[in-house]
Design an enzyme around this catalytic site. Structure first.
Site, PDB file in Angstrom:
ATOM      1  N   HIS A   1       0.799  -1.234   0.000  1.00 30.98           N
ATOM      2  CA  HIS A   1       0.000   0.000   0.000  1.00 30.98           C
ATOM      3  C   HIS A   1       0.823   1.271   0.000  1.00 30.98           C
ATOM      4  O   HIS A   1       0.274   2.353   0.249  1.00 30.98           O
ATOM      5  CB  HIS A   1      -0.930   0.044   1.215  1.00 30.98           C
ATOM      6  CG  HIS A   1      -1.978  -1.003   1.208  1.00 30.98           C
ATOM      7  ND1 HIS A   1      -3.227  -0.812   0.654  1.00 30.98           N
ATOM      8  CD2 HIS A   1      -1.970  -2.273   1.651  1.00 30.98           C
ATOM      9  CE1 HIS A   1      -3.942  -1.914   0.791  1.00 30.98           C
ATOM     10  NE2 HIS A   1      -3.188  -2.827   1.393  1.00 30.98           N
TER      11      HIS A   1
ATOM     12  N   LYS B   1      -7.702  14.184   4.298  1.00 31.03           N
ATOM     13  CA  LYS B   1      -6.860  12.988   4.258  1.00 31.03           C
ATOM     14  C   LYS B   1      -5.790  13.180   5.324  1.00 31.03           C
ATOM     15  O   LYS B   1      -5.682  14.270   5.895  1.00 31.03           O
ATOM     16  CB  LYS B   1      -6.216  12.827   2.876  1.00 31.03           C
ATOM     17  CG  LYS B   1      -5.523  14.128   2.374  1.00 31.03           C
ATOM     18  CD  LYS B   1      -4.963  14.003   0.963  1.00 31.03           C
ATOM     19  CE  LYS B   1      -6.009  14.068  -0.117  1.00 31.03           C
ATOM     20  NZ  LYS B   1      -5.988  12.965  -1.050  1.00 31.03           N
ATOM     21  N   ARG B   2      -5.002  12.127   5.631  1.00 33.73           N
ATOM     22  CA  ARG B   2      -3.907  12.321   6.573  1.00 33.73           C
ATOM     23  C   ARG B   2      -3.007  13.465   6.109  1.00 33.73           C
ATOM     24  O   ARG B   2      -2.835  13.696   4.916  1.00 33.73           O
ATOM     25  CB  ARG B   2      -3.095  11.030   6.696  1.00 33.73           C
ATOM     26  CG  ARG B   2      -3.822   9.919   7.427  1.00 33.73           C
ATOM     27  CD  ARG B   2      -4.210  10.326   8.835  1.00 33.73           C
ATOM     28  NE  ARG B   2      -3.048  10.411   9.695  1.00 33.73           N
ATOM     29  CZ  ARG B   2      -2.648   9.464  10.536  1.00 33.73           C
ATOM     30  NH1 ARG B   2      -3.365   8.359  10.661  1.00 33.73           N
ATOM     31  NH2 ARG B   2      -1.586   9.622  11.287  1.00 33.73           N
TER      32      ARG B   2
ATOM     33  N   LYS C   1       1.385  14.413   0.283  1.00 34.27           N
ATOM     34  CA  LYS C   1       0.021  14.725  -0.144  1.00 34.27           C
ATOM     35  C   LYS C   1      -0.133  16.213  -0.460  1.00 34.27           C
ATOM     36  O   LYS C   1      -1.137  16.644  -1.008  1.00 34.27           O
ATOM     37  CB  LYS C   1      -0.983  14.295   0.917  1.00 34.27           C
ATOM     38  CG  LYS C   1      -1.005  12.769   1.139  1.00 34.27           C
ATOM     39  CD  LYS C   1      -1.987  12.384   2.236  1.00 34.27           C
ATOM     40  CE  LYS C   1      -1.928  10.920   2.630  1.00 34.27           C
ATOM     41  NZ  LYS C   1      -2.678  10.032   1.726  1.00 34.27           N
TER      42      LYS C   1
ATOM     43  N   THR D   1      -8.321   6.736  -2.013  1.00 36.44           N
ATOM     44  CA  THR D   1      -9.682   6.219  -2.075  1.00 36.44           C
ATOM     45  C   THR D   1     -10.681   7.342  -1.800  1.00 36.44           C
ATOM     46  O   THR D   1     -11.841   7.262  -2.222  1.00 36.44           O
ATOM     47  CB  THR D   1      -9.897   5.072  -1.060  1.00 36.44           C
ATOM     48  OG1 THR D   1      -9.317   5.444   0.192  1.00 36.44           O
ATOM     49  CG2 THR D   1      -9.259   3.789  -1.546  1.00 36.44           C
TER      50      THR D   1
ATOM     51  N   LYS E   1     -14.537   8.429  -3.420  1.00 41.24           N
ATOM     52  CA  LYS E   1     -15.759   8.798  -2.690  1.00 41.24           C
ATOM     53  C   LYS E   1     -16.297  10.131  -3.194  1.00 41.24           C
ATOM     54  O   LYS E   1     -17.513  10.296  -3.394  1.00 41.24           O
ATOM     55  CB  LYS E   1     -15.469   8.891  -1.181  1.00 41.24           C
ATOM     56  CG  LYS E   1     -15.113   7.551  -0.561  1.00 41.24           C
ATOM     57  CD  LYS E   1     -14.453   7.683   0.816  1.00 41.24           C
ATOM     58  CE  LYS E   1     -13.725   6.382   1.154  1.00 41.24           C
ATOM     59  NZ  LYS E   1     -12.770   6.531   2.266  1.00 41.24           N
TER      60      LYS E   1
HETATM   61  C1  JNB Z   1      -1.818   3.448   4.075  1.00 42.92           C
HETATM   62  C2  JNB Z   1      -0.728   2.997   4.965  1.00 42.92           C
HETATM   63  C3  JNB Z   1       0.428   2.485   4.475  1.00 42.92           C
HETATM   64  C4  JNB Z   1       1.440   2.088   5.344  1.00 42.92           C
HETATM   65  C5  JNB Z   1       1.286   2.220   6.723  1.00 42.92           C
HETATM   66  C6  JNB Z   1       0.089   2.719   7.197  1.00 42.92           C
HETATM   67  N1  JNB Z   1      -1.623   3.489   2.744  1.00 42.92           N
HETATM   68  C7  JNB Z   1      -0.903   3.108   6.331  1.00 42.92           C
HETATM   69  C8  JNB Z   1      -2.684   3.925   1.848  1.00 42.92           C
HETATM   70  C9  JNB Z   1      -2.122   4.659   0.646  1.00 42.92           C
HETATM   71  C10 JNB Z   1      -3.268   5.081  -0.233  1.00 42.92           C
HETATM   72  C11 JNB Z   1      -4.147   3.881  -0.580  1.00 42.92           C
HETATM   73  C12 JNB Z   1      -4.551   3.148   0.681  1.00 42.92           C
HETATM   74  C13 JNB Z   1      -5.348   1.896   0.397  1.00 42.92           C
HETATM   75  O1  JNB Z   1      -4.654   1.070  -0.488  1.00 42.92           O
HETATM   76  O2  JNB Z   1      -2.891   3.792   4.538  1.00 42.92           O
HETATM   77  O3  JNB Z   1      -3.413   2.778   1.420  1.00 42.92           O
HETATM   78  O4  JNB Z   1      -5.298   4.314  -1.256  1.00 42.92           O
HETATM   79  O5  JNB Z   1      -2.784   5.694  -1.411  1.00 42.92           O
HETATM   80  O6  JNB Z   1      -1.383   5.783   1.079  1.00 42.92           O
HETATM   81  C14 JNB Z   1       2.354   1.830   7.667  1.00 42.92           C
HETATM   82  C15 JNB Z   1       2.158   1.925   9.032  1.00 42.92           C
HETATM   83  C16 JNB Z   1       3.157   1.563   9.933  1.00 42.92           C
HETATM   84  C17 JNB Z   1       4.369   1.090   9.466  1.00 42.92           C
HETATM   85  C18 JNB Z   1       4.570   0.983   8.103  1.00 42.92           C
HETATM   86  C19 JNB Z   1       3.566   1.345   7.202  1.00 42.92           C
END
Ligand code: JNB
Length: 835
Positions: free
Chosen positions: A376, A569-570, A575, A677, A681
């Site tokens: 992801h 978004k975060r 971003k 995503t 929406k």
């Molecule tokens: C995440 C995400 C990725 C790694 C960690 C935590 N990724 C969260 C998001 C992408 C989007 C995409 C969505 C769904 O696929 O939320 O996934 O639409 O572009 O940014 C993470 C947390 C802790 C350690 C390592 C990685």
């Protein structure tokens, strides 16, 4: 008749012979009253909405439970293949309104509540969000299990039951302050604790080897400190189809010997306090979005999820098939939601070999044929790596297994590329040089039959970049599964007025076949339909305005005729919320200079949480708030421009935001957003997108056509080739608008009494090493925003574009995504459940 205990041999038959609960208003009203008055012991004097919410939820939940049992039995009877979705996050949001929609009782409940003089919307809003996720990855898991149930696929979600979910964000003096989210404080009527399925999880200790009675060498993992994982199940209803699947979340609890050990030593109180060590494991969700941080407790969480879930599935298998694992891989698969549960690869090996007596090759064949990994994120800093030393201490048996997997894997690499030492070092599961680290993504790739990205561009970049060595070795493992969102929550439930208009125009089929929305295009020249579309959107903007007023606790007098320009978004540098702020400052500067001919009023809404340790992201929040403060209090600005930072962005907030947005900001640096995503929406609810060629934006633009998408910015390739000669200061010097913006920032116009607080932000943007090349995309962004304004000023044109966006959002249903996972990877047969 004397009272008689249930006979052991036939308790089930006696209990399941319950009459079906009625779905009409009478039945629901009656149950509501009974729960409210008897179970909860409330009456007309109770002022809290919570108990009304709870009584209604209990009534709805009972109706799910009957279907839940039928689904369970249908799966058991057909002995079908099953999939497990393993995820550290399920960002479920609220349950009640979704359960009502999927059960088909919206009208009955509305009438029942009306009869009782209750406001249904208030009851729905009394439910706390289940915020058991950070953002995209966690919400995707929630949308996925909704679609699995709607497609009647036997899929179980496995996750963790955090006592504290994602923190609540409040803003104090423009800064983010985190507050713990004790979402279970008032109980959770949707879950069922299942002590009978608890699992024992080992930590620590050491391994011993001995020869068994058949002369085979066996490993025992001994002297461990164990904890129990106790499952809590939540029903996941499909859309009006009788199927109710399961989300099983594990809670860590102490084992009995925890007490006993200490008690024997005389330290009774200490021993009981020790329970905390066990129970802390699932206490809190780590609030890091795409950021690796190596905390011991996090590894404990990951192992608890993997081990408990696999033991659960194996126990079920053994209960049915005994010790014969020959068909296990035909009947089971595990989808890993990023690397977070990827220790499951080594754990499945351990369980099959140590507990079930299989030999290495049998176990490896099962593992490789059941595990599938979804990535992801492309950010290298988000790739999980765990210290080998930590692993040896906490999970010694798993470390041995990972070393063995690695040795066998590297032998395969040397056979393919003899003598290529660099390649072997690059591909090793163990990173050398400095502290030894386990590369979890590589473990996931080596131990699975499928590796996928979440949008076309993302999957291509994984193959060409991050995982190229593995792609060369196993091209057939790699594939794409473009993300989606569930149209039940993200259109039908959150925007009932638009849903009604759509259904009136093209029929109800779209709810389970979103490609049917395409039919809306036949109506773009129907004047009455367009007028109604606009009216619905204006209504949603009105509602959003009310929501913002409530959340901020101030009335900013927003005008619904203004362009509602939204980025939620975060908060992350990639971003580029900063690019958005630069544009807002540019508009402010134009107003102050009187450059307002042909002006389009605009209301810019930004929301999102920063990881608590991510200082730059927190500074960006502060900047947004300070700029907002100046703009919103300037009499010259008035209705022309508003900037709002909406605190505590969460699932239930998005349900109010996306119906009321005109413009969706998807402006990440090309090549950095895996998919996105939120973009889907907004589009589904008729917002237009301003965006870069990043993630799923590329596919959104393909679907709606270039005329209905505001494209700007460098491509991923252009960004990469810019890197060695990027000169943001030169760009600023050649652009009057940018110069004035930078002068305002550097002159501390937005931080007059807080000197220097934005220096780091300014420095980052002006650095030739800025990875997000914000300054490079500024001019192109401003030009695209001008095209947005021109389009918005022509109401008819905008409405048409809005309809076309909604009409072409069919691809972005998770029903399509899950069908692809199923047809290409899982190969499950849908199971219909008698209604
Ligand atoms: C995440 C995400 C990725 C790694 C960690 C935590 N990724 C969260 C998001 C992408 C989007 C995409 C969505 C769904 O696929 O939320 O996934 O639409 O572009 O940014 C993470 C947390 C802790 C350690 C390592 C990685």
């Amino acid at each position: 008749m004397p009272l008689r205990r249930f006979k052991k041999s036939q308790p089930i038959a006696t209990i399941t012979a319950l009459p079906a609960l009625s779905l009409d208003k009478k039945g629901i009203e009656g149950d509501f009253k009974r729960y409210y008055g008897h179970r909860l012991g409330r009456d007309e004097n109770c002022r809290s909405l919570h108990y009304g919410y709870e009584a209604l939820s209990l009534a709805v939940s009972d109706r799910l439970t009957e279907r839940w049992k039928k689904t369970y039995n249908a799966y058991k009877d057909t002995d079908c293949k099953r999939a497990c979705y393993l995820s550290m996050e399920f960002l479920m949001g609220r349950t009640l309104s979704n359960a009502m929609l999927n059960l088909g009782v919206n009208d009955a409940v509305a009438q029942a509540m009306y009869n009782l003089g209750l406001d249904l919307e208030e009851l729905i809003d009394a439910e706390p969000d289940a915020g058991l996720g950070n953002g995209g990855l966690g919400r995707l898991a929630a949308c996925f299990i909704d679609s699995c149930a709607t497609l009647q696929l036997p899929v179980t979600g496995y996750g963790l039951r955090y006592e504290y979910g994602m923190f609540s964000q409040i803003v104090v003096d423009g800064e983010q302050v985190e507050e713990p989210d004790h979402w279970l404080r008032n109980g959770n009527v949707w879950e069922i604790e299942r002590l009978e399925y608890k699992q024992r999880i080992k930590f620590g200790g050491h391994t011993e080897s001995h020869i068994d009675e058949k002369g085979n060498r066996r490993i025992c993992w001994v002297d461990t400190h164990d904890v129990f994982a106790v499952p809590f199940d939540t029903p996941i209803p499909g859309y009006q189809n009788g199927t109710v699947n399961t989300l099983r979340l594990w809670k860590a609890t102490a084992t009995d010997e925890f007490d006993l050990q200490g008690f024997n030593a005389g330290d009774y109180a200490e021993a009981v306090a020790e329970k905390n060590t066990a129970e802390n494991i699932t206490m809190v969700l780590y609030p890091n979005d795409a950021n690796e941080n190596g905390k011991t407790l996090r590894l404990r969480q990951q192992y608890l999820l993997a081990s408990a879930s696999l033991q659960d599935v194996l126990a079920c298998w053994v209960g049915r098939h005994g010790k014969d694992f020959s068909k296990f891989a035909e009947k089971n698969c595990f989808q890993l939601n990023d690397t977070h549960p990827s220790i499951a690869v080594a754990e499945l090996m351990r369980l099959l070999i140590d507990n079930h007596g299989l030999v290495w090759d049998e176990a490896w064949s099962i593992t490789k044929n059941t595990m599938a990994y979804t990535n992801h994120t492309l950010l290298p800093e988000a790739l999980e790596r765990w210290s080998v030393n930590l692993f040896k201490q906490m999970l010694p048996r798993l470390m041995e297994i990972i070393f063995e997997i690695n040795a066998r894997f590297l032998a395969e690499v040397s056979t393919r590329w003899p003598g290529d030492k660099d390649r072997i070092a690059r591909m090793s599961l163990i990173e050398e040089g400095g502290e030894q680290l386990v590369r979890m993504a590589y473990l996931a790739i080596v131990g699975s039959y499928s590796v996928n990205g979440v949008a076309e561009l993302h999957s291509k970049l994984l193959q060409q970049g991050l995982f190229n060595d593995f792609y060369q070795l196993w091209p057939e493992k790699f594939n794409n599964k473009t993300n989606g969102v569930t149209p039940r929550r993200w259109l039908a439930a959150c925007n009932p007025e638009l849903a009604e208009l759509i259904t009136k125009t093209i029929g109800v089929g779209w709810l389970t076949d979103l490609s049917l929305l395409k039919k809306l295009e036949l109506h773009v020249d129907d004047k009455a339909f367009c007028e109604r579309w606009l009216e619905v959107q204006q209504g949603a903007k009105q509602k959003l305005t009310a929501f913002i007023t409530k959340e901020l606790d101030v009335d900013l007098n927003l005008n619904v005729d203004a362009l509602f320009d939204v980025q939620v978004k975060r908060i992350h540098e990639y971003k580029r919320q900063l690019l958005n702020v630069l544009h807002v400052i540019h508009l402010y500067d134009r107003i102050k200079r009187g450059d307002t001919a042909n002006w389009t009023n605009r209301c810019v809404i930004i929301g999102g949480k920063a990881a608590p340790g991510y200082h730059m992201a927190k500074k960006i929040i502060k900047l947004i708030n300070n700029v907002a403060n100046v703009i919103n209090h300037d009499a010259d600005v008035g209705d022309k421009l508003k900037l709002i930072f909406l605190p505590n962005y969460r699932v239930s907030a998005m349900e109010k935001i996306c119906p009321g947005a005109d413009l969706s900001e998807q402006i990440s640096t090309a090549g950095k957003e895996a998919s996105g995503t939120g973009n889907m929406k907004f589009m589904m609810n008729g917002a237009l997108t301003i965006g870069t060629l990043d993630g799923a934006n590329v596919e959104i633009r393909e679907e709606v056509g270039d005329d209905n998408f505001f494209l700007f910015g460098l491509t991923e390739e252009q960004v990469e080739s810019l890197r060695n000669h990027y000169d943001p200061v030169a760009i600023i010097n050649q652009d009057d608008d940018l110069q004035r913006i930078m002068n305002l920032l550097q002159g501390e116009h937005f931080n007059q009494f807080e000197p220097g607080i934005f220096d780091a932000i300014i420095g980052a943007m002006k650095s030739p090493h800025d990875p997000w090349v914000t300054i490079a995309d500024f001019r192109s962004f401003v030009d695209a925003q001008k095209r947005v304004e021109a389009a918005y000023q022509d109401k008819d044109r905008w409405t048409k574009m809005s309809i076309i966006n909604c009409a072409n959002s069919g691809k972005f249903s998770t029903d399509r995504t899950i069908s692809e996972y199923n047809n290409e990877l899982w190969k499950l047969t849908p199971v219909s459940v008698a209604k």
